[in-house]
Motif scaffolding. Structure first.
Motif, PDB file in Angstrom:
ATOM      1  N   ARG A  29       0.869  -1.192   0.000  1.00 37.31           N
ATOM      2  CA  ARG A  29       0.000   0.000   0.000  1.00 37.31           C
ATOM      3  C   ARG A  29       0.897   1.230   0.000  1.00 37.31           C
ATOM      4  O   ARG A  29       1.704   1.426   0.909  1.00 37.31           O
ATOM      5  CB  ARG A  29      -0.913   0.019   1.211  1.00 37.31           C
ATOM      6  CG  ARG A  29      -1.793   1.279   1.260  1.00 37.31           C
ATOM      7  CD  ARG A  29      -2.606   1.384   2.527  1.00 37.31           C
ATOM      8  NE  ARG A  29      -3.631   0.348   2.612  1.00 37.31           N
ATOM      9  CZ  ARG A  29      -3.657  -0.602   3.537  1.00 37.31           C
ATOM     10  NH1 ARG A  29      -2.701  -0.662   4.455  1.00 37.31           N
ATOM     11  NH2 ARG A  29      -4.627  -1.508   3.536  1.00 37.31           N
ATOM     12  N   ILE A  30       0.743   2.054  -1.002  1.00 42.45           N
ATOM     13  CA  ILE A  30       1.529   3.278  -1.128  1.00 42.45           C
ATOM     14  C   ILE A  30       0.637   4.440  -0.683  1.00 42.45           C
ATOM     15  O   ILE A  30      -0.447   4.667  -1.234  1.00 42.45           O
ATOM     16  CB  ILE A  30       2.004   3.494  -2.569  1.00 42.45           C
ATOM     17  CG1 ILE A  30       2.798   2.280  -3.064  1.00 42.45           C
ATOM     18  CG2 ILE A  30       2.835   4.769  -2.659  1.00 42.45           C
ATOM     19  CD1 ILE A  30       4.020   1.970  -2.241  1.00 42.45           C
ATOM     20  N   ILE A  31       1.143   5.207   0.304  1.00 40.67           N
ATOM     21  CA  ILE A  31       0.386   6.322   0.882  1.00 40.67           C
ATOM     22  C   ILE A  31       1.100   7.617   0.515  1.00 40.67           C
ATOM     23  O   ILE A  31       2.240   7.850   0.935  1.00 40.67           O
ATOM     24  CB  ILE A  31       0.271   6.184   2.413  1.00 40.67           C
ATOM     25  CG1 ILE A  31      -0.377   4.836   2.773  1.00 40.67           C
ATOM     26  CG2 ILE A  31      -0.541   7.337   2.991  1.00 40.67           C
ATOM     27  CD1 ILE A  31      -0.352   4.539   4.265  1.00 40.67           C
ATOM     28  N   THR A  32       0.444   8.426  -0.315  1.00 38.90           N
ATOM     29  CA  THR A  32       0.947   9.774  -0.582  1.00 38.90           C
ATOM     30  C   THR A  32       0.322  10.736   0.425  1.00 38.90           C
ATOM     31  O   THR A  32      -0.417  10.353   1.312  1.00 38.90           O
ATOM     32  CB  THR A  32       0.613  10.191  -2.015  1.00 38.90           C
ATOM     33  OG1 THR A  32      -0.816  10.257  -2.157  1.00 38.90           O
ATOM     34  CG2 THR A  32       1.197   9.198  -3.026  1.00 38.90           C
ATOM     35  N   VAL A  33       0.601  12.025   0.239  1.00 32.02           N
ATOM     36  CA  VAL A  33       0.082  13.010   1.190  1.00 32.02           C
ATOM     37  C   VAL A  33      -1.432  13.124   1.080  1.00 32.02           C
ATOM     38  O   VAL A  33      -2.126  13.383   2.064  1.00 32.02           O
ATOM     39  CB  VAL A  33       0.753  14.382   0.954  1.00 32.02           C
ATOM     40  CG1 VAL A  33       0.273  15.415   1.978  1.00 32.02           C
ATOM     41  CG2 VAL A  33       2.258  14.257   1.029  1.00 32.02           C
ATOM     42  N   ASP A  34      -1.986  12.896  -0.120  1.00 30.80           N
ATOM     43  CA  ASP A  34      -3.411  13.104  -0.307  1.00 30.80           C
ATOM     44  C   ASP A  34      -4.136  11.899  -0.906  1.00 30.80           C
ATOM     45  O   ASP A  34      -5.313  12.008  -1.269  1.00 30.80           O
ATOM     46  CB  ASP A  34      -3.668  14.316  -1.195  1.00 30.80           C
ATOM     47  CG  ASP A  34      -3.038  14.150  -2.577  1.00 30.80           C
ATOM     48  OD1 ASP A  34      -2.204  13.252  -2.725  1.00 30.80           O
ATOM     49  OD2 ASP A  34      -3.401  14.923  -3.492  1.00 30.80           O
ATOM     50  N   GLU A  36      -4.054   7.173  -1.534  1.00 29.77           N
ATOM     51  CA  GLU A  36      -3.524   5.838  -1.245  1.00 29.77           C
ATOM     52  C   GLU A  36      -3.670   4.974  -2.500  1.00 29.77           C
ATOM     53  O   GLU A  36      -4.669   5.072  -3.214  1.00 29.77           O
ATOM     54  CB  GLU A  36      -4.270   5.180  -0.085  1.00 29.77           C
ATOM     55  CG  GLU A  36      -4.008   5.829   1.257  1.00 29.77           C
ATOM     56  CD  GLU A  36      -4.671   5.056   2.383  1.00 29.77           C
ATOM     57  OE1 GLU A  36      -5.242   3.977   2.102  1.00 29.77           O
ATOM     58  OE2 GLU A  36      -4.611   5.518   3.540  1.00 29.77           O
ATOM     59  N   MET A  37      -2.664   4.095  -2.715  1.00 30.01           N
ATOM     60  CA  MET A  37      -2.677   3.179  -3.845  1.00 30.01           C
ATOM     61  C   MET A  37      -2.188   1.806  -3.393  1.00 30.01           C
ATOM     62  O   MET A  37      -1.346   1.710  -2.488  1.00 30.01           O
ATOM     63  CB  MET A  37      -1.776   3.697  -4.983  1.00 30.01           C
ATOM     64  CG  MET A  37      -2.182   5.048  -5.546  1.00 30.01           C
ATOM     65  SD  MET A  37      -1.023   5.643  -6.808  1.00 30.01           S
ATOM     66  CE  MET A  37       0.425   6.003  -5.799  1.00 30.01           C
ATOM     67  N   GLU A  38      -2.660   0.744  -4.048  1.00 23.44           N
ATOM     68  CA  GLU A  38      -2.233  -0.624  -3.750  1.00 23.44           C
ATOM     69  C   GLU A  38      -1.682  -1.267  -5.027  1.00 23.44           C
ATOM     70  O   GLU A  38      -2.269  -1.091  -6.120  1.00 23.44           O
ATOM     71  CB  GLU A  38      -3.393  -1.446  -3.197  1.00 23.44           C
ATOM     72  CG  GLU A  38      -3.757  -1.086  -1.769  1.00 23.44           C
ATOM     73  CD  GLU A  38      -4.706  -2.097  -1.139  1.00 23.44           C
ATOM     74  OE1 GLU A  38      -5.021  -3.100  -1.824  1.00 23.44           O
ATOM     75  OE2 GLU A  38      -5.127  -1.883   0.012  1.00 23.44           O
ATOM     76  N   ARG A  56       5.560   5.815 -12.081  1.00 22.36           N
ATOM     77  CA  ARG A  56       4.793   5.729 -13.319  1.00 22.36           C
ATOM     78  C   ARG A  56       3.302   5.931 -13.056  1.00 22.36           C
ATOM     79  O   ARG A  56       2.594   6.562 -13.857  1.00 22.36           O
ATOM     80  CB  ARG A  56       5.046   4.370 -13.971  1.00 22.36           C
ATOM     81  CG  ARG A  56       6.399   4.245 -14.634  1.00 22.36           C
ATOM     82  CD  ARG A  56       6.443   3.045 -15.556  1.00 22.36           C
ATOM     83  NE  ARG A  56       6.140   1.801 -14.861  1.00 22.36           N
ATOM     84  CZ  ARG A  56       7.062   1.023 -14.270  1.00 22.36           C
ATOM     85  NH1 ARG A  56       8.348   1.402 -14.285  1.00 22.36           N
ATOM     86  NH2 ARG A  56       6.714  -0.099 -13.672  1.00 22.36           N
ATOM     87  N   ALA A  57       2.824   5.357 -11.950  1.00 24.58           N
ATOM     88  CA  ALA A  57       1.402   5.524 -11.616  1.00 24.58           C
ATOM     89  C   ALA A  57       1.069   6.990 -11.347  1.00 24.58           C
ATOM     90  O   ALA A  57      -0.028   7.469 -11.686  1.00 24.58           O
ATOM     91  CB  ALA A  57       1.037   4.662 -10.414  1.00 24.58           C
TER      92      ALA A  57
END
Length: 635
Positions: A29-34, A36-38, A56-57
């Motif tokens: 799970r990738i969490i940016t500041v605003d 989330e992506m899996e 790339r995403a």
């Protein structure tokens, strides 16, 4: 070569082949500041493989500023790019969580941040660090930064749309600043909105860039702090690593470094902590890259960024012009609508004025007709009034003459009334004198009778055996010696009674005549009063009638008593008590005193006497009673 086999064998071989081709994966799970992506990652992937997948995403090309951070045993650690993901000390969880954050900071954000996504990610991260108080910012600067953040989120300020309270759910200021000043949320919103209204026309990316340009000048911007020790037992310093170099800070002051080493002056770094070492290497590489000629890739990116900025600038200008033209068109439309509404209102008012004019004209025509009729009526009334005036003048002349005559009659009536009052006063005085004389005569009679009895008892004791006489005794008619009843002053008292009666009758007759005259005057005055009232003239006859009523009611109370004819007659006509006298015996009076005693007569004689008294006025009847030569009584 062609290989042949049964279908069953071919099927088993295909399934085994698919199993061999499908690699094993794990979830992250990738969490940016605003956001989330899996992602699903292969077991053999290195950190760089996962990092490139995330970039790339996101569409990110400036990858050298960012990294993947994870937390293990309470420590924040960056994922190593050259090692397998599963071979690093990552948390044992499913999915594995990583934070996509900026690891290195540019020296000049306006020159180095080329992509809009890069700029946006830096803006979100720096904003979070300021709100979390990882970067210190003064209260004044926080309000200005908050206004740029609001501009980036909401666009241009519109007072019709952005009503009070629209920032109630946004976190814009650090809690330290909110605690430092005793201001309400509404007051803070008012201060931020005042700056926000000044940023009109600034695009979102430009507002974020202005935010970063202000933030990069803060003392704690882009600095990673690590505790260091001067000796093995004591730690009282902080090591700060940023884009410019390495700095030494005291443990209580992170703003001003005690000593700084720029990357250009550092030739070698020896560090036992790998995290610090990697951070120093990364910042040193970026520092050296900024001072070299840009690579072809960087030059292309900068060119694209310039073109994109120019395109966006032109687009923004076009949009601004279109917006301005739209606003001007809206204002012109509003002006035309306002003018149309004004013209419609003026037309409506003109129609209403026309209708009012028509109604006024009809009303004026009706009023003119009414006025003409009223003029005729007034002329007729004027003629009637003139006739009435002439009649009233004649009536007034008659009234004046009648008034003069009535005043003369009234004066005569008043003179008669005054005369009657004087006469009544004189009569009252005479009556008072008569009452006093009557009282004195009765007192003298009482004394004379008492003296006569006393003398009789002393000189003629043999008369004491006779019983005393009482009024009303029946033995008076049979007295054998011819005794007589003597009543002193009886004839004078009767005479007085007759005179008073006669005066009373005269008074009553005069009063009756006077009242008849007054009634005649009042009737005449009433008649004149009614005539003057009908004529509309002032009438003074009320005062005249009041004066006559006062004159009529001024008779004294004793005259009213005389009118009844009771009290005086009773007092004057009551007979005195008679005493039994012996004419044959010797009279006890030796001093030649004459006694005036009343002699009781018969009713016919009394009536004759009364008639003589009344008829003659001053005629007197004298009766002589004599027992001896020395005893003579004249009655």
């Amino acid at each position: 070569m062609i290989w042949c086999g049964c279908p069953h064998q071919l099927k088993n071989m295909s399934i085994r082949g698919l199993k061999k081709k499908q690699p094993k994966t794990f979830k992250v799970r990738i969490i940016t500041v605003d956001a989330e992506m899996e992602f699903s990652c292969e077991m053999k992937w290195k950190g760089k493989d996962l990092f490139d997948l995330v970039c790339r995403a996101l569409g990110l090309r400036e990858t050298w500023f960012f990294g993947l951070q994870y937390t293990i045993k309470g420590m924040c650690t960056w994922l190593k790019m050259d090692k397998k993901v599963l071979d690093q000390e990552i948390p044992k969880e499913d999915p594995i969580s990583f934070h996509f954050l900026a690891k290195f900071y540019p020296e000049k954000v306006e020159e180095e941040l080329l992509q809009e996504i890069t700029q946006h990610l830096f803006f979100l991260q720096v904003k979070k660090q300021i709100l979390d108080e990882e970067i210190y910012c003064s209260p004044e600067a926080t309000v200005l930064l908050a206004s740029y953040a609001v501009q980036a989120k909401y666009g241009d300020y519109d007072p019709n749309f952005h009503e009070p309270g629209f920032l109630a759910h946004d976190e814009l200021l650090p809690k330290r600043v909110l605690r430092q000043y005793q201001l309400t949320a509404e007051m803070w919103e008012e201060k931020i909105t005042a700056w926000y209204a000044e940023h009109r026309g600034i695009a979102r990316d430009e507002a974020e860039m202005n935010y970063l340009k202000i933030a990069q000048d803060l003392e704690m911007y882009g600095v990673n702090y690590f505790p260091i020790a001067q000796n093995k037992n004591h730690t009282d310093l902080l090591l700060g690593v940023d884009a410019k170099g390495i700095h030494i800070y005291s443990i209580n002051n992170r703003f001003s470094p005690n000593k700084s080493f720029e990357w250009s002056s550092i030739r070698n770094i020896s560090c036992s902590e790998k995290e610090i070492f990697q951070l120093c290497i990364g910042n040193h590489d970026l520092f050296m890259r900024r001072r070299k000629v840009d690579s072809i890739e960087i030059q292309q990116m900068k060119a694209q960024a310039r073109e994109e900025k120019a395109r966006k600038k032109m687009e923004n200008q076009r949009l601004a012009r279109e917006k301005q033209l739209r606003e001007e068109a809206e204002r012109a439309k509003e002006e035309l609508e306002r003018r149309l509404f004004q013209l419609e209102d003026e037309a409506r008012q003109a129609n209403e004025a026309l209708l009012r004019s028509q109604e006024a004209a009809e009303l004026l025509a009706e009023k003119a007709q009414i006025a003409e009729e009223e003029a005729k009526l007034l002329a007729q009334n004027a003629a009637e009034a003139e006739q009435e005036r002439q009649r009233l003048e004649i009536t007034a002349l008659k009234s004046k003459e009648e008034k003069r005559l009535m005043e003369q009659k009234m004066r005569e009536a008043e003179l008669i009334a005054v005369k009657l009052v004087k006469e009544s006063d004189r009569r009252a005085k005479e009556a008072e004198h008569l009452k006093q004389d009557l009282h004195e005569a009765r007192e003298a009679e009482r004394k004379a009778k008492q003296k006569l009895l006393d003398i009789t008892r002393l000189n003629y004791p043999h008369m004491a055996k006779y019983p005393q006489y009482s009024p009303g005794d029946s033995r008076d008619a049979n007295f054998d010696r011819g005794s007589i009843k003597l009543d002193l002053k009886d004839i004078d008292l009767k005479r007085l009674s007759f005179e008073i009666e006669r005066e009373r009758l005269d008074y009553l007759e005069n009063s009756r005549k006077f009242e008849d005259r007054l009634k005649e005057l009042k009737n005449e005055i009433h008649a004149l009063k009614l005539e003057e009232k009908q004529a509309g003239l002032y009438s003074p006859w009320n005062e005249v009638l009041g004066s006559l009523d006062r004159s009529l009611g001024s008779a004294p109370s004793w005259m009213k008593t005389l009118e009844t004819g009771e009290a005086v007659d009773v007092n004057l006509q009551r007979p005195f008590p008679a005493y039994l006298l012996n004419t044959a015996s010797s009279w006890p009076c030796t001093n030649k005193i004459q006694h005036m005693v009343p002699v009781e007569k018969s009713s016919s004689q009394a009536n004759s006497l009364a008639a003589n008294s009344v008829g003659t006025g001053t005629r007197k009847q004298i009766i002589k009673v004599q027992q001896h030569d020395s005893d003579v009584i004249y009655i």
